[in-house]
Design an enzyme around this catalytic site. Structure first.
Site, PDB file in Angstrom:
ATOM      1  N   VAL A 233       0.861  -1.182   0.000  1.00  0.00           N
ATOM      2  CA  VAL A 233       0.000   0.000   0.000  1.00  0.00           C
ATOM      3  C   VAL A 233       0.902   1.238   0.000  1.00  0.00           C
ATOM      4  O   VAL A 233       2.119   1.110   0.039  1.00  0.00           O
ATOM      5  CB  VAL A 233      -0.950   0.029   1.223  1.00  0.00           C
ATOM      6  CG1 VAL A 233      -2.143  -0.858   1.020  1.00  0.00           C
ATOM      7  CG2 VAL A 233      -0.197  -0.334   2.490  1.00  0.00           C
TER       8      VAL A 233
ATOM      9  N   VAL B  52      16.828 -13.014   4.511  1.00  0.00           N
ATOM     10  CA  VAL B  52      17.875 -12.931   5.539  1.00  0.00           C
ATOM     11  C   VAL B  52      17.393 -13.700   6.765  1.00  0.00           C
ATOM     12  O   VAL B  52      16.308 -13.434   7.294  1.00  0.00           O
ATOM     13  CB  VAL B  52      18.180 -11.456   5.896  1.00  0.00           C
ATOM     14  CG1 VAL B  52      19.111 -11.370   7.089  1.00  0.00           C
ATOM     15  CG2 VAL B  52      18.772 -10.735   4.691  1.00  0.00           C
TER      16      VAL B  52
ATOM     17  N   ALA C  32      -0.753   7.473  -2.000  1.00  0.00           N
ATOM     18  CA  ALA C  32      -0.964   8.920  -2.039  1.00  0.00           C
ATOM     19  C   ALA C  32       0.288   9.611  -1.526  1.00  0.00           C
ATOM     20  O   ALA C  32       0.870   9.199  -0.524  1.00  0.00           O
ATOM     21  CB  ALA C  32      -2.158   9.289  -1.167  1.00  0.00           C
TER      22      ALA C  32
ATOM     23  N   LYS D 160      -2.497  14.969  -7.795  1.00  0.00           N
ATOM     24  CA  LYS D 160      -3.143  15.141  -6.482  1.00  0.00           C
ATOM     25  C   LYS D 160      -2.960  16.585  -6.041  1.00  0.00           C
ATOM     26  O   LYS D 160      -1.831  17.053  -5.887  1.00  0.00           O
ATOM     27  CB  LYS D 160      -2.514  14.174  -5.475  1.00  0.00           C
ATOM     28  CG  LYS D 160      -3.089  14.317  -4.093  1.00  0.00           C
ATOM     29  CD  LYS D 160      -2.457  13.352  -3.116  1.00  0.00           C
ATOM     30  CE  LYS D 160      -2.892  13.659  -1.704  1.00  0.00           C
ATOM     31  NZ  LYS D 160      -2.112  12.939  -0.702  1.00  0.00           N
TER      32      LYS D 160
ATOM     33  N   LEU E 174       9.080   1.939   6.915  1.00  0.00           N
ATOM     34  CA  LEU E 174       8.296   1.405   8.026  1.00  0.00           C
ATOM     35  C   LEU E 174       9.187   0.864   9.141  1.00  0.00           C
ATOM     36  O   LEU E 174       8.761   0.790  10.291  1.00  0.00           O
ATOM     37  CB  LEU E 174       7.364   0.306   7.512  1.00  0.00           C
ATOM     38  CG  LEU E 174       6.330   0.777   6.471  1.00  0.00           C
ATOM     39  CD1 LEU E 174       5.538  -0.401   5.914  1.00  0.00           C
ATOM     40  CD2 LEU E 174       5.378   1.816   7.067  1.00  0.00           C
TER      41      LEU E 174
HETATM   42  C1  FAD Z   1      -2.652   0.854   5.512  1.00  0.00           C
HETATM   43  C2  FAD Z   1      -1.507   1.663   5.003  1.00  0.00           C
HETATM   44  C3  FAD Z   1      -1.726   2.655   4.063  1.00  0.00           C
HETATM   45  C4  FAD Z   1      -0.661   3.460   3.610  1.00  0.00           C
HETATM   46  N1  FAD Z   1      -0.892   4.485   2.740  1.00  0.00           N
HETATM   47  C5  FAD Z   1       0.122   5.341   2.440  1.00  0.00           C
HETATM   48  C6  FAD Z   1      -0.080   6.461   1.599  1.00  0.00           C
HETATM   49  O1  FAD Z   1      -1.167   6.677   1.056  1.00  0.00           O
HETATM   50  N2  FAD Z   1       0.963   7.294   1.370  1.00  0.00           N
HETATM   51  C7  FAD Z   1       2.185   7.078   1.917  1.00  0.00           C
HETATM   52  O2  FAD Z   1       3.087   7.898   1.742  1.00  0.00           O
HETATM   53  N3  FAD Z   1       2.414   5.975   2.654  1.00  0.00           N
HETATM   54  C8  FAD Z   1       1.426   5.121   2.941  1.00  0.00           C
HETATM   55  N4  FAD Z   1       1.676   4.027   3.708  1.00  0.00           N
HETATM   56  C9  FAD Z   1       3.046   3.712   4.093  1.00  0.00           C
HETATM   57  C10 FAD Z   1       3.754   3.052   2.913  1.00  0.00           C
HETATM   58  O3  FAD Z   1       3.049   1.908   2.501  1.00  0.00           O
HETATM   59  C11 FAD Z   1       5.166   2.684   3.311  1.00  0.00           C
HETATM   60  O4  FAD Z   1       5.801   3.782   3.885  1.00  0.00           O
HETATM   61  C12 FAD Z   1       5.946   2.251   2.097  1.00  0.00           C
HETATM   62  O5  FAD Z   1       5.277   1.263   1.382  1.00  0.00           O
HETATM   63  C13 FAD Z   1       7.315   1.767   2.501  1.00  0.00           C
HETATM   64  O6  FAD Z   1       7.265   0.493   3.029  1.00  0.00           O
HETATM   65  P1  FAD Z   1       8.647  -0.204   3.310  1.00  0.00           P
HETATM   66  O7  FAD Z   1       9.402  -0.285   2.039  1.00  0.00           O
HETATM   67  O8  FAD Z   1       9.270   0.440   4.476  1.00  0.00           O
HETATM   68  O9  FAD Z   1       8.206  -1.673   3.790  1.00  0.00           O
HETATM   69  P2  FAD Z   1       7.661  -2.916   2.953  1.00  0.00           P
HETATM   70  O10 FAD Z   1       6.851  -2.543   1.791  1.00  0.00           O
HETATM   71  O11 FAD Z   1       7.017  -3.823   3.973  1.00  0.00           O
HETATM   72  O12 FAD Z   1       8.974  -3.636   2.407  1.00  0.00           O
HETATM   73  C14 FAD Z   1       9.780  -4.414   3.238  1.00  0.00           C
HETATM   74  C15 FAD Z   1      10.777  -5.148   2.369  1.00  0.00           C
HETATM   75  O13 FAD Z   1      11.684  -5.850   3.197  1.00  0.00           O
HETATM   76  C16 FAD Z   1      11.827  -7.177   2.719  1.00  0.00           C
HETATM   77  N5  FAD Z   1      12.199  -8.023   3.847  1.00  0.00           N
HETATM   78  C17 FAD Z   1      11.688  -8.009   5.108  1.00  0.00           C
HETATM   79  N6  FAD Z   1      12.303  -8.939   5.863  1.00  0.00           N
HETATM   80  C18 FAD Z   1      13.204  -9.536   5.053  1.00  0.00           C
HETATM   81  C19 FAD Z   1      14.140 -10.591   5.238  1.00  0.00           C
HETATM   82  N7  FAD Z   1      14.259 -11.211   6.403  1.00  0.00           N
HETATM   83  N8  FAD Z   1      14.900 -10.960   4.199  1.00  0.00           N
HETATM   84  C20 FAD Z   1      14.800 -10.344   2.997  1.00  0.00           C
HETATM   85  N9  FAD Z   1      13.938  -9.338   2.765  1.00  0.00           N
HETATM   86  C21 FAD Z   1      13.153  -8.959   3.779  1.00  0.00           C
HETATM   87  C22 FAD Z   1      10.478  -7.504   2.117  1.00  0.00           C
HETATM   88  O14 FAD Z   1      10.557  -8.566   1.221  1.00  0.00           O
HETATM   89  C23 FAD Z   1      10.166  -6.179   1.430  1.00  0.00           C
HETATM   90  O15 FAD Z   1      10.823  -6.141   0.181  1.00  0.00           O
HETATM   91  C24 FAD Z   1       0.638   3.198   4.117  1.00  0.00           C
HETATM   92  C25 FAD Z   1       0.857   2.153   5.011  1.00  0.00           C
HETATM   93  C26 FAD Z   1      -0.190   1.388   5.470  1.00  0.00           C
HETATM   94  C27 FAD Z   1       0.061   0.282   6.445  1.00  0.00           C
END
Ligand code: FAD
Length: 503
Positions: free
Chosen positions: A48, A186, A51, A79, A334
């Site tokens: 997700v 990992v 926006a 937007k 996150l």
């Molecule tokens: C309900 C919801 C709605 C949202 N809406 C918005 C929005 O509208 N606008 C906005 O700016 N943000 C929004 N966000 C936040 C946004 O989704 C995140 O900030 C963004 O997607 C970044 O996520 P990330 O890359 O930190 O984590 P993730 O997408 O969870 O990626 C984590 C990565 O780590 C990898 N990984 C984890 N553990 C391991 C391991 N042990 N070994 C190898 N790989 C691993 C996974 O495979 C993945 O590739 C929303 C979040 C939520 C929960």
């Protein structure tokens, strides 16, 4: 003396991981560092995050991305702001725009003038003096111009895009710049027994990836910053009690509108984000007040087009890591913390993390002062966003559910309490030196949530009432005429960045 940072390892290939890879490979190109990104298809991404805020445009420009190409590749729409429906009272609606309200007169801020005329019943909605609001409501779009004499210079815009496609696009860009992607999970982290620094990430079967600096983009799990480095978590759920979300895409019911909608529900709120090929929808709610099945039913009842997939349930906790950089691990995305998506701030916080890291990037060995500064800046950013989000809940008059009674009457952070009082009493928005949201954003949400200044700058009283009222009426007419002459949002997309129709 420890050597220069030559090997950078990013754990995670979600939006955070690939944004970091694309930025570092561009900004640090001259250093010729080795950049490796590890991700696991089996684990996947949160999926997700559609926006954004206008800052993303400047971030993309700085790292050398082409806007129309990126928008086409991610099925993006424009937007102009976020519409809040039913927040202060049921039946209310206002847009938090990416732009200014009105113009100052005689050295007096527009808000002060508006507050005085509003009290005298001589003005209309504050939204009528905001070009992006009028444009959004009319479903039109034009690009901002630089000429300060034009009302078209008073706003900015962001995107609504497919997060999965954005990560895929950034992966292509990053790999083109030499980033090496490693597929795998990992399973353990090797740390130096003396310093605690991470030395290698193990992928099982003897496979290891070694680095000098590790960027934890592993999502909510925070595998490096928390599990390995023990950064701890500062929990803010007492102020932001929503801890669940259900996401579901639907077909487009009509041409996409150039704004995101957040509609208040019984124990949280529902998002609606229109893209070129579909609409992203979701329900954010508090599990203390609503069970998952009721939340799903409430969401499905309010969809305005057929669903394209099964609902996806997510859990989270509001707050931030106590330290976002510990030893040789920096958390971005996150893994660094989470504040619910009400104001689309997460991707912005990713950018802020990357930008701050680039500014402080060690020239030689790691320096405790750089680390402390990174933690200070990022913690402040999180604090500011938190206060802004809490305002939306707390400044409500709703009494129709336990959830709204709770958030309306809860204690809020002292920094926010003071800010609400200053605005209500005198229309003053205490300026933060740092922080994402500037004056017009606070005005939008205060006034939209029915926090109207009781008193104003006495200099506004000195302005002649008739002339001032006529000047505001002219301003409103001018904005309406400018907007009327613009393309529809749909036509603007078709011309600028038409995406491929997806099967
Ligand atoms: C309900 C919801 C709605 C949202 N809406 C918005 C929005 O509208 N606008 C906005 O700016 N943000 C929004 N966000 C936040 C946004 O989704 C995140 O900030 C963004 O997607 C970044 O996520 P990330 O890359 O930190 O984590 P993730 O997408 O969870 O990626 C984590 C990565 O780590 C990898 N990984 C984890 N553990 C391991 C391991 N042990 N070994 C190898 N790989 C691993 C996974 O495979 C993945 O590739 C929303 C979040 C939520 C929960």
């Amino acid at each position: 003396m420890a050597p220069q940072i030559r090997r950078i390892v990013i754990l995670g290939g979600g939006t955070a991981g690939w944004m970091t890879a694309a930025a570092i490979s561009h900004v640090l190109a001259a250093r010729k560092a080795d950049i490796t990104l590890i991700e696991s298809e089996e684990i996947g991404t949160v999926g997700v995050g559609e926006a954004t805020l206008p800052h993303i445009r400047f971030f993309n420009q700085r790292i050398g991305l082409d806007e129309p190409e990126l928008m086409r590749a991610t099925q993006a729409t424009m937007k102009l702001g976020i519409q809040f429906v039913d927040w202060a009272r049921k039946g209310d609606a206002y847009i938090h725009p990416f732009g200014d309200y009105g113009q100052p007169a005689g050295g007096v801020d527009f808000l002060q003038i508006w507050a005085r005329l509003h009290a005298a019943g001589r003005t209309s909605r504050i939204c009528d003096y905001s070009l992006p609001v009028v444009m959004a409501e009319a479903g039109r779009f034009g690009f901002p111009v630089e000429d300060p004499a034009s009302v078209m210079s008073t706003f900015s815009y962001a995107y609504q895009f497919d997060a999965g496609l954005y990560a895929r696009y950034l992966r292509r860009v990053s790999e083109g710049r030499g980033v090496v992607r490693v597929e795998g999970k990992v399973t353990s982290v090797r740390q130096n027994p003396e310093t605690g620094h991470v030395e290698a990430l193990s992928l099982g079967e003897g496979r290891e990836v070694e680095g000098d600096l590790y960027i934890d983009c592993s999502g909510f799990r925070a595998m490096l910053i928390d599990e390995a480095m023990g950064s701890g978590f500062e929990d803010w759920s007492r102020w932001l009690p929503c801890d669940r979300a259900i996401a579901i895409p639907t077909e487009n019911a009509g041409p996409p509108v150039p704004y995101t909608r957040a509609t208040a529900r019984t124990s949280g709120w529902q998002w609606r984000i229109p893209l070129q090929h579909r609409v992203g929808n979701g329900h954010v709610y508090s599990s203390a007040f609503l069970d998952d099945q009721s939340a799903e039913d409430e969401l499905l009842r309010h969809l305005d087009a057929p669903a394209m997939r099964q609902p996806n349930r997510l859990k989270f906790r509001a707050g931030q890591r106590r330290q976002q950089w510990v030893g040789n691990v920096v958390a971005i995305g996150l893994a660094s913390g989470f504040l619910e998506p009400l104001e689309s701030t997460s991707i912005h916080l990713i950018q802020q993390g990357i930008t701050t890291l680039m500014e402080l990037f060690p020239d030689g060995p790691l320096d405790a002062r750089d680390i402390a500064e990174f933690n200070r800046v990022m913690s402040l950013e999180y604090d500011r966003v938190r206060d802004f989000l809490v305002l939306h809940y707390h400044a409500t008059e709703r009494e129709d559910s336990e959830f709204w009674n709770h958030v309306r009457t809860m204690d809020v952070p002292g920094s926010l309490d003071e800010k609400i009082t200053m605005f209500r009493e005198r229309g003053i928005v205490m300026k933060y030196r740092d922080g994402l949201f500037l004056l017009p954003s606070w005005i939008a949400v205060f006034v939209g949530q029915r926090v109207i200044p009781r008193h104003w700058d006495p200099r506004a009283d000195a302005l002649p009432m008739e002339q001032t009222a006529e000047s505001l009426a002219r301003m409103k007419r001018h904005i309406a005429e400018v907007v009327e002459a613009l393309d529809t949002h749909d036509a603007a997309l078709a011309r600028y960045c038409p995406a491929e129709v997806m099967a």
